[in-house]
Design a protein around this motif. Sequence first.
Motif, PDB file in Angstrom:
ATOM      1  N   THR A 191       0.836  -1.206   0.000  1.00 18.30           N
ATOM      2  CA  THR A 191       0.000   0.000   0.000  1.00 18.30           C
ATOM      3  C   THR A 191       0.868   1.252   0.000  1.00 18.30           C
ATOM      4  O   THR A 191       0.609   2.209  -0.745  1.00 18.30           O
ATOM      5  N   GLU A 192       1.911   1.260   0.818  1.00 17.51           N
ATOM      6  CA  GLU A 192       2.793   2.421   0.894  1.00 17.51           C
ATOM      7  C   GLU A 192       3.550   2.640  -0.417  1.00 17.51           C
ATOM      8  O   GLU A 192       3.736   3.781  -0.844  1.00 17.51           O
ATOM      9  N   LEU A 193       3.951   1.560  -1.057  1.00 15.78           N
ATOM     10  CA  LEU A 193       4.621   1.675  -2.354  1.00 15.78           C
ATOM     11  C   LEU A 193       3.668   2.284  -3.381  1.00 15.78           C
ATOM     12  O   LEU A 193       4.066   3.158  -4.161  1.00 15.78           O
ATOM     13  N   GLN A 194       2.421   1.872  -3.353  1.00 14.44           N
ATOM     14  CA  GLN A 194       1.444   2.440  -4.277  1.00 14.44           C
ATOM     15  C   GLN A 194       1.215   3.918  -3.974  1.00 14.44           C
ATOM     16  O   GLN A 194       1.153   4.745  -4.885  1.00 14.44           O
ATOM     17  N   LYS A 195       1.124   4.262  -2.693  1.00 15.13           N
ATOM     18  CA  LYS A 195       0.928   5.664  -2.305  1.00 15.13           C
ATOM     19  C   LYS A 195       2.074   6.539  -2.794  1.00 15.13           C
ATOM     20  O   LYS A 195       1.857   7.615  -3.355  1.00 15.13           O
ATOM     21  N   VAL A 196       3.295   6.091  -2.569  1.00 18.57           N
ATOM     22  CA  VAL A 196       4.450   6.905  -2.950  1.00 18.57           C
ATOM     23  C   VAL A 196       4.600   6.938  -4.477  1.00 18.57           C
ATOM     24  O   VAL A 196       5.027   7.951  -5.037  1.00 18.57           O
ATOM     25  N   SER A 197       4.207   5.888  -5.158  1.00 20.01           N
ATOM     26  CA  SER A 197       4.223   5.888  -6.626  1.00 20.01           C
ATOM     27  C   SER A 197       3.206   6.891  -7.173  1.00 20.01           C
ATOM     28  O   SER A 197       3.499   7.631  -8.122  1.00 20.01           O
ATOM     29  N   ASP A 198       2.030   6.924  -6.564  1.00 18.15           N
ATOM     30  CA  ASP A 198       1.008   7.902  -6.957  1.00 18.15           C
ATOM     31  C   ASP A 198       1.486   9.323  -6.671  1.00 18.15           C
ATOM     32  O   ASP A 198       1.250  10.241  -7.457  1.00 18.15           O
ATOM     33  N   MET A 199       2.158   9.488  -5.539  1.00 15.08           N
ATOM     34  CA  MET A 199       2.672  10.802  -5.165  1.00 15.08           C
ATOM     35  C   MET A 199       3.732  11.251  -6.169  1.00 15.08           C
ATOM     36  O   MET A 199       3.814  12.435  -6.505  1.00 15.08           O
ATOM     37  N   LYS A 200       4.535  10.335  -6.657  1.00 13.72           N
ATOM     38  CA  LYS A 200       5.551  10.672  -7.653  1.00 13.72           C
ATOM     39  C   LYS A 200       4.887  11.232  -8.909  1.00 13.72           C
ATOM     40  O   LYS A 200       5.365  12.204  -9.489  1.00 13.72           O
ATOM     41  N   LYS A 201       3.791  10.638  -9.315  1.00 11.22           N
ATOM     42  CA  LYS A 201       3.059  11.136 -10.489  1.00 11.22           C
ATOM     43  C   LYS A 201       2.576  12.566 -10.237  1.00 11.22           C
ATOM     44  O   LYS A 201       2.682  13.425 -11.116  1.00 11.22           O
ATOM     45  N   ILE A 202       2.064  12.809  -9.038  1.00 13.79           N
ATOM     46  CA  ILE A 202       1.598  14.150  -8.682  1.00 13.79           C
ATOM     47  C   ILE A 202       2.763  15.136  -8.732  1.00 13.79           C
ATOM     48  O   ILE A 202       2.656  16.217  -9.312  1.00 13.79           O
ATOM     49  N   PHE A 203       3.874  14.769  -8.137  1.00 19.28           N
ATOM     50  CA  PHE A 203       5.055  15.640  -8.115  1.00 19.28           C
ATOM     51  C   PHE A 203       5.546  15.924  -9.536  1.00 19.28           C
ATOM     52  O   PHE A 203       5.889  17.064  -9.862  1.00 19.28           O
ATOM     53  N   ASP A 204       5.584  14.902 -10.365  1.00 15.08           N
ATOM     54  CA  ASP A 204       6.043  15.091 -11.741  1.00 15.08           C
ATOM     55  C   ASP A 204       5.114  16.039 -12.497  1.00 15.08           C
ATOM     56  O   ASP A 204       5.575  16.920 -13.228  1.00 15.08           O
ATOM     57  N   ASN A 205       3.814  15.874 -12.314  1.00 14.19           N
ATOM     58  CA  ASN A 205       2.849  16.741 -12.995  1.00 14.19           C
ATOM     59  C   ASN A 205       2.955  18.183 -12.520  1.00 14.19           C
ATOM     60  O   ASN A 205       2.939  19.117 -13.329  1.00 14.19           O
ATOM     61  N   VAL A 206       3.065  18.377 -11.212  1.00 17.25           N
ATOM     62  CA  VAL A 206       3.165  19.736 -10.664  1.00 17.25           C
ATOM     63  C   VAL A 206       4.481  20.368 -11.095  1.00 17.25           C
ATOM     64  O   VAL A 206       4.530  21.563 -11.404  1.00 17.25           O
ATOM     65  N   SER A 207       5.530  19.601 -11.155  1.00 19.23           N
ATOM     66  CA  SER A 207       6.829  20.121 -11.589  1.00 19.23           C
ATOM     67  C   SER A 207       6.751  20.605 -13.038  1.00 19.23           C
ATOM     68  O   SER A 207       7.245  21.691 -13.366  1.00 19.23           O
ATOM     69  N   LYS A 208       6.137  19.818 -13.909  1.00 17.31           N
ATOM     70  CA  LYS A 208       5.971  20.217 -15.311  1.00 17.31           C
ATOM     71  C   LYS A 208       5.094  21.464 -15.417  1.00 17.31           C
ATOM     72  O   LYS A 208       5.387  22.374 -16.202  1.00 17.31           O
ATOM     73  N   GLU A 209       4.028  21.490 -14.637  1.00 19.95           N
ATOM     74  CA  GLU A 209       3.136  22.649 -14.638  1.00 19.95           C
ATOM     75  C   GLU A 209       3.902  23.907 -14.224  1.00 19.95           C
ATOM     76  O   GLU A 209       3.780  24.961 -14.852  1.00 19.95           O
TER      77      GLU A 209
END
Length: 140
Positions: free
Chosen positions: A114-132
């Motif tokens: 579960t934690e691996l999935q959470k941090v993987s999802d968070m990485k997607k969020i971080f990548d998107n916000v960084s590009k934005e």
Amino acid sequence: MNKIAFLAIASLAIAACGTNGNGATTVKALQDSTIKIHDEIMPQIAHFDRDAVKIDSILANLKTIKTARMDLDTIATRKELSVLKANLESATDHMMDWMKGYNPDSTDVKYFETELQKVSDMKKIFDNVSKESEGKLKNF
């Protein structure tokens, strides 16, 4: 970026099948993958903080910027940058909340999956916000 998360999860699934019930090995592999992803995205928080300060400066000086860039729509710019700043802060808050709740001493395989999935999802969020952020701040 998504390939890393996929490969980590796939590797762990294969490793889990080969452990013959050795949960400690699986927990360690899951924990290591989780922390690896965390360590990849954590440094972005400093960039997000700098971008938030830059946004504050731009917003405070929009009238001055408008005199140099007559085509600038200050209302749209103010709205875009305010949303961007909220997204930067939300991503950072998400990481802080996750770290507060993270229990590295757990021995539960399901917990670390579960934690691996959470941090993987968070990485997607971080990548998107960084590009934005890159896209919207490059002109300032």
